[in-house]
Design a protein around this motif. Structure first.
Motif, PDB file in Angstrom:
ATOM      1  N   THR A  33     -11.747 105.582  43.022  1.00 11.73           N
ATOM      2  CA  THR A  33     -12.726 106.301  42.215  1.00 11.73           C
ATOM      3  C   THR A  33     -12.781 105.618  40.842  1.00 11.73           C
ATOM      4  OG1 THR A  33     -12.470 108.448  43.285  1.00 11.73           O
ATOM      5  CG2 THR A  33     -13.143 108.465  40.974  1.00 11.73           C
ATOM      6  N   GLY A  35     -14.205 105.849  36.815  1.00 18.59           N
ATOM      7  CA  GLY A  35     -14.673 106.774  35.796  1.00 18.59           C
ATOM      8  C   GLY A  35     -15.006 106.060  34.516  1.00 18.59           C
ATOM      9  N   GLY A  50     -18.327 109.696  36.547  1.00 20.89           N
ATOM     10  CA  GLY A  50     -17.464 109.056  37.524  1.00 20.89           C
ATOM     11  C   GLY A  50     -18.137 108.985  38.873  1.00 20.89           C
ATOM     12  N   ILE A  51     -17.581 108.143  39.736  1.00 18.70           N
ATOM     13  CA  ILE A  51     -18.168 107.923  41.055  1.00 18.70           C
ATOM     14  C   ILE A  51     -17.054 107.669  42.042  1.00 18.70           C
ATOM     15  CG2 ILE A  51     -18.487 105.453  40.579  1.00 18.70           C
ATOM     16  CD1 ILE A  51     -21.161 105.689  42.181  1.00 18.70           C
ATOM     17  N   SER A  52     -17.187 108.273  43.222  1.00 22.99           N
ATOM     18  CA  SER A  52     -16.176 108.102  44.249  1.00 22.99           C
ATOM     19  C   SER A  52     -16.222 106.696  44.834  1.00 22.99           C
ATOM     20  CB  SER A  52     -16.382 109.140  45.354  1.00 22.99           C
ATOM     21  OG  SER A  52     -17.637 108.945  45.970  1.00 22.99           O
ATOM     22  N   THR A  58     -20.804 111.694  42.747  1.00 22.02           N
ATOM     23  CA  THR A  58     -20.833 111.342  41.323  1.00 22.02           C
ATOM     24  C   THR A  58     -20.696 112.616  40.514  1.00 22.02           C
ATOM     25  OG1 THR A  58     -23.243 111.488  41.201  1.00 22.02           O
ATOM     26  CG2 THR A  58     -22.304 109.324  41.675  1.00 22.02           C
ATOM     27  N   TYR A  59     -20.220 112.466  39.311  1.00 23.76           N
ATOM     28  CA  TYR A  59     -20.088 113.604  38.412  1.00 23.76           C
ATOM     29  C   TYR A  59     -20.402 113.123  37.003  1.00 23.76           C
ATOM     30  CZ  TYR A  59     -18.412 117.896  36.346  1.00 23.76           C
ATOM     31  OH  TYR A  59     -18.343 119.084  35.659  1.00 23.76           O
ATOM     32  N   VAL A 105     -13.790 113.054  42.303  1.00 25.27           N
ATOM     33  CA  VAL A 105     -14.010 112.432  41.000  1.00 25.27           C
ATOM     34  C   VAL A 105     -13.238 113.233  39.955  1.00 25.27           C
ATOM     35  CG1 VAL A 105     -15.709 111.698  39.288  1.00 25.27           C
ATOM     36  CG2 VAL A 105     -16.285 111.630  41.729  1.00 25.27           C
ATOM     37  N   ARG A 107     -11.509 114.262  36.429  1.00 24.26           N
ATOM     38  CA  ARG A 107     -12.082 114.166  35.086  1.00 24.26           C
ATOM     39  C   ARG A 107     -11.030 114.175  33.986  1.00 24.26           C
ATOM     40  NH1 ARG A 107     -15.299 116.921  38.428  1.00 24.26           N
ATOM     41  NH2 ARG A 107     -14.577 119.019  38.006  1.00 24.26           N
ATOM     42  N   TYR A 112      -6.149 108.787  36.045  1.00 24.96           N
ATOM     43  CA  TYR A 112      -6.616 107.407  36.175  1.00 24.96           C
ATOM     44  C   TYR A 112      -5.471 106.449  35.899  1.00 24.96           C
ATOM     45  CZ  TYR A 112     -11.317 109.114  36.734  1.00 24.96           C
ATOM     46  OH  TYR A 112     -12.431 109.741  37.235  1.00 24.96           O
TER      47      TYR A 112
END
Length: 125
Positions: A33, A35, A50-52, A58-59, A105, A107, A112
């Motif tokens: 993922t 971000g 972010g994106i998987s 996506t978010y 995703v 946050r 991360y």
């Protein structure tokens, strides 16, 4: 191991657009993922979008929803952040990050594992 290098930042007038790119090296990019975060002077770093790994999820943070879009090209090992209708409050250092362990995703920063060095975006009024 994933190495991330952002590019595309710069100075733009309010209402303008920029596209940030984040080039990744390392064999886990396509399963990670990705971000985007940003940090303005005197502020804490915040999640932007972010994106998987597949691009299916996506978010986008409420503060940029409708203006910013996150996408990725796994064949190029690159993730993008398209930023439209920029506002002075979007001024910040923008970071891309890779999450190799949490599905969906996330946050939160701590989820991360790898971070780029950041690229400055400055929006003038």
């Amino acid at each position: 191991q994933v190495q991330l290098v952002e590019s595309g930042g710069g100075l733009v007038q309010a209402g303008g657009s920029l596209r940030l790119s984040c080039a990744a090296s390392g064999r886990t990019f396509s399963s990670s993922t990705m971000g985007w975060f940003r940090q303005a002077p005197g502020e804490e770093r915040e999640f932007v979008a972010g994106i998987s790994w597949s691009g299916a999820i996506t978010y986008t943070a409420d503060s940029v929803k409708g203006r910013f879009t996150c996408s990725r090209d796994n064949a190029k090992n690159t993730v993008y952040l398209q930023m439209n209708n920029l506002k002075p409050e979007d001024t910040a250092v923008y970071y891309c990050a890779a999450c190799t362990t949490t599905p969906g995703v996330p946050r939160m920063e701590y989820e991360y594992d790898y971070w780029g060095q950041g690229t400055q975006v400055t929006v003038s009024s």
